[in-house]
Enzyme design. Structure first.
Site, mmCIF file in Angstrom:
data_model
loop_
_atom_site.group_PDB
_atom_site.id
_atom_site.type_symbol
_atom_site.label_atom_id
_atom_site.label_comp_id
_atom_site.label_asym_id
_atom_site.label_seq_id
_atom_site.Cartn_x
_atom_site.Cartn_y
_atom_site.Cartn_z
ATOM 1 N N ARG A 70 0.570 -9.082 13.551
ATOM 2 C CA ARG A 70 -0.106 -8.081 12.711
ATOM 3 C C ARG A 70 -0.954 -8.743 11.632
ATOM 4 O O ARG A 70 -2.059 -8.311 11.348
ATOM 5 C CB ARG A 70 0.941 -7.168 12.063
ATOM 6 C CG ARG A 70 1.567 -6.209 13.044
ATOM 7 C CD ARG A 70 2.825 -5.600 12.486
ATOM 8 N NE ARG A 70 2.602 -4.729 11.363
ATOM 9 C CZ ARG A 70 3.510 -4.460 10.430
ATOM 10 N NH1 ARG A 70 4.698 -5.028 10.491
ATOM 11 N NH2 ARG A 70 3.238 -3.640 9.454
ATOM 12 N N ARG B 68 11.852 -1.698 10.667
ATOM 13 C CA ARG B 68 10.823 -1.199 11.576
ATOM 14 C C ARG B 68 10.696 -2.152 12.758
ATOM 15 O O ARG B 68 10.805 -3.352 12.603
ATOM 16 C CB ARG B 68 9.474 -1.127 10.831
ATOM 17 C CG ARG B 68 9.267 0.177 10.139
ATOM 18 C CD ARG B 68 8.082 0.152 9.221
ATOM 19 N NE ARG B 68 6.850 -0.326 9.836
ATOM 20 C CZ ARG B 68 5.656 -0.253 9.251
ATOM 21 N NH1 ARG B 68 5.550 0.284 8.057
ATOM 22 N NH2 ARG B 68 4.584 -0.712 9.841
ATOM 23 N N ARG C 227 -8.897 0.725 9.274
ATOM 24 C CA ARG C 227 -8.474 -0.652 9.514
ATOM 25 C C ARG C 227 -9.615 -1.474 10.129
ATOM 26 O O ARG C 227 -9.509 -2.683 10.211
ATOM 27 C CB ARG C 227 -7.315 -0.703 10.513
ATOM 28 C CG ARG C 227 -5.982 -0.216 10.025
ATOM 29 C CD ARG C 227 -5.193 -1.330 9.368
ATOM 30 N NE ARG C 227 -3.840 -1.490 9.858
ATOM 31 C CZ ARG C 227 -2.813 -0.711 9.570
ATOM 32 N NH1 ARG C 227 -2.961 0.366 8.849
ATOM 33 N NH2 ARG C 227 -1.610 -0.996 10.029
ATOM 34 N N ARG D 14 11.966 -5.866 4.655
ATOM 35 C CA ARG D 14 11.735 -4.439 4.425
ATOM 36 C C ARG D 14 12.684 -3.579 5.255
ATOM 37 O O ARG D 14 12.971 -3.878 6.397
ATOM 38 C CB ARG D 14 10.292 -4.118 4.791
ATOM 39 C CG ARG D 14 9.963 -2.647 4.725
ATOM 40 C CD ARG D 14 8.498 -2.403 4.631
ATOM 41 N NE ARG D 14 7.781 -2.660 5.875
ATOM 42 C CZ ARG D 14 6.463 -2.480 5.998
ATOM 43 N NH1 ARG D 14 5.754 -2.083 4.964
ATOM 44 N NH2 ARG D 14 5.877 -2.732 7.133
ATOM 45 N N LYS E 299 0.842 -1.215 0.000
ATOM 46 C CA LYS E 299 0.000 0.000 0.000
ATOM 47 C C LYS E 299 0.870 1.256 0.000
ATOM 48 O O LYS E 299 0.632 2.178 -0.756
ATOM 49 C CB LYS E 299 -0.915 0.036 1.250
ATOM 50 C CG LYS E 299 -1.847 -1.142 1.380
ATOM 51 C CD LYS E 299 -2.807 -0.975 2.544
ATOM 52 C CE LYS E 299 -2.130 -0.942 3.918
ATOM 53 N NZ LYS E 299 -1.493 -2.201 4.312
HETATM 54 P P1 AMP Z 1 1.391 0.663 9.103
HETATM 55 O O1 AMP Z 1 2.527 1.570 8.794
HETATM 56 O O2 AMP Z 1 0.145 0.989 8.312
HETATM 57 O O3 AMP Z 1 1.758 -0.800 8.998
HETATM 58 O O4 AMP Z 1 0.983 0.932 10.640
HETATM 59 C C1 AMP Z 1 1.909 0.691 11.678
HETATM 60 C C2 AMP Z 1 1.170 0.588 13.006
HETATM 61 O O5 AMP Z 1 0.496 1.829 13.294
HETATM 62 C C3 AMP Z 1 0.065 -0.470 13.069
HETATM 63 O O6 AMP Z 1 0.582 -1.764 13.375
HETATM 64 C C4 AMP Z 1 -0.793 0.079 14.216
HETATM 65 O O7 AMP Z 1 -0.193 -0.129 15.481
HETATM 66 C C5 AMP Z 1 -0.759 1.581 13.936
HETATM 67 N N1 AMP Z 1 -1.825 1.969 12.992
HETATM 68 C C6 AMP Z 1 -1.668 2.493 11.742
HETATM 69 N N2 AMP Z 1 -2.842 2.746 11.161
HETATM 70 C C7 AMP Z 1 -3.792 2.377 12.063
HETATM 71 C C8 AMP Z 1 -5.205 2.378 12.055
HETATM 72 N N3 AMP Z 1 -5.906 2.811 10.997
HETATM 73 N N4 AMP Z 1 -5.847 1.923 13.165
HETATM 74 C C9 AMP Z 1 -5.173 1.498 14.249
HETATM 75 N N5 AMP Z 1 -3.838 1.450 14.322
HETATM 76 C C10 AMP Z 1 -3.136 1.893 13.242
#
Ligand code: AMP
Length: 224
Positions: free
Chosen positions: A171, A160, A88, A127, A13
């Site tokens: 996750r 990360r 999400r 990554r 994404k």
């Molecule tokens: P991402 O970079 O999208 O993989 O997000 C990294 C982390 O941020 C996720 O594992 C969650 O802990 C938090 N996070 C990001 N977007 C959301 C969301 N829409 N709702 C809840 N937690 C989020």
């Protein structure tokens, strides 16, 4: 165009949003990026979300929606946007709908980027991201020109925290559980579209552009 980009962690994404932004000029917002930025700044928001993000758990809906509502009020999103990593959950989707309806800016679509799970695990575990500009790399498939350094800004590349193997599994499990009702939510509204995310980012980009043009969300290339 106004779309949300859905898909499991590792589906690509972020990479797709980055390329669409660069080539088509559609601004994107990533909740994950906002949270990581706030954590690095040690802001009040960063302190509130830190423990969720580092362990791969979801930040509570009310907080995420609040952050997103503030973002979408910015002038640069007035003409369109691509949301990455939000919503999400069904609760977040409903929260987003309420705000967009109030502002008379309905969504054009929810685009679901798919990939088989073994590929997601390979992508996430290899990554690397830039500590400064958050550009994404992969140790085998998207190497930087200089080892360990970002091509855009030369800052350091790191893994990360939530891309550690145990957190990746957590996750993906969580995402699986939340995704079904989310997809059903958009399906019911006739807004759900799917793109195959397998292969190089250029292939996903070509499929995305075909969808955007086909739906009339963007003008076909070359036309005024
Ligand atoms: P991402 O970079 O999208 O993989 O997000 C990294 C982390 O941020 C996720 O594992 C969650 O802990 C938090 N996070 C990001 N977007 C959301 C969301 N829409 N709702 C809840 N937690 C989020």
């Amino acid at each position: 165009m106004r779309i949300v980009l859905l898909g499991p962690p590792g589906a690509g994404k972020g990479s797709l949003a980055f390329v669409v932004h660069k080539r088509l000029g559609v601004p994107h917002v990533s909740t994950g990026q906002i949270f990581r930025h706030e954590i690095r700044r040690k802001s009040a928001l960063g302190r509130r979300v830190g423990r969720y993000v580092s362990s791969g758990r979801l930040v509570p809906d009310s907080l995420v929606v609040q952050v997103m509502v503030a973002q979408l009020g910015k002038q640069r999103f007035a003409k369109g946007f691509m949301l990455d990593g939000f919503p999400r959950t069904k609760g977040q989707a409903a929260g987003l709908d309420r705000v967009l309806t109030r502002r008379r800016l309905p969504l054009d679509g929810a685009v679901y980027l798919t990939s088989p799970e073994p590929l997601l695990v390979r992508r996430l575990s290899g990554r690397r991201i830039c500590v400064r500009c958050e550009a994404n790399y992969h140790i085998r498939t998207m190497k930087p020109k200089r080892v360990g350094r970002c091509d855009n800004c030369a800052a350091r590349l790191v893994t990360r925290k939530d891309d550690q193997p145990a957190t990746i599994r957590q996750r993906l499990r969580l995402d699986h559980k939340n995704t079904k009702p989310l997809l059903a939510y958009y399906q019911r509204r006739g807004l759900l579209y799917e793109i195959n995310g397998v292969g190089h980012i250029e292939r996903a980009y070509a499929r995305a552009v075909a969808l955007f043009e086909g739906q009339g969300w963007i003008r076909p290339a070359g036309r005024a």
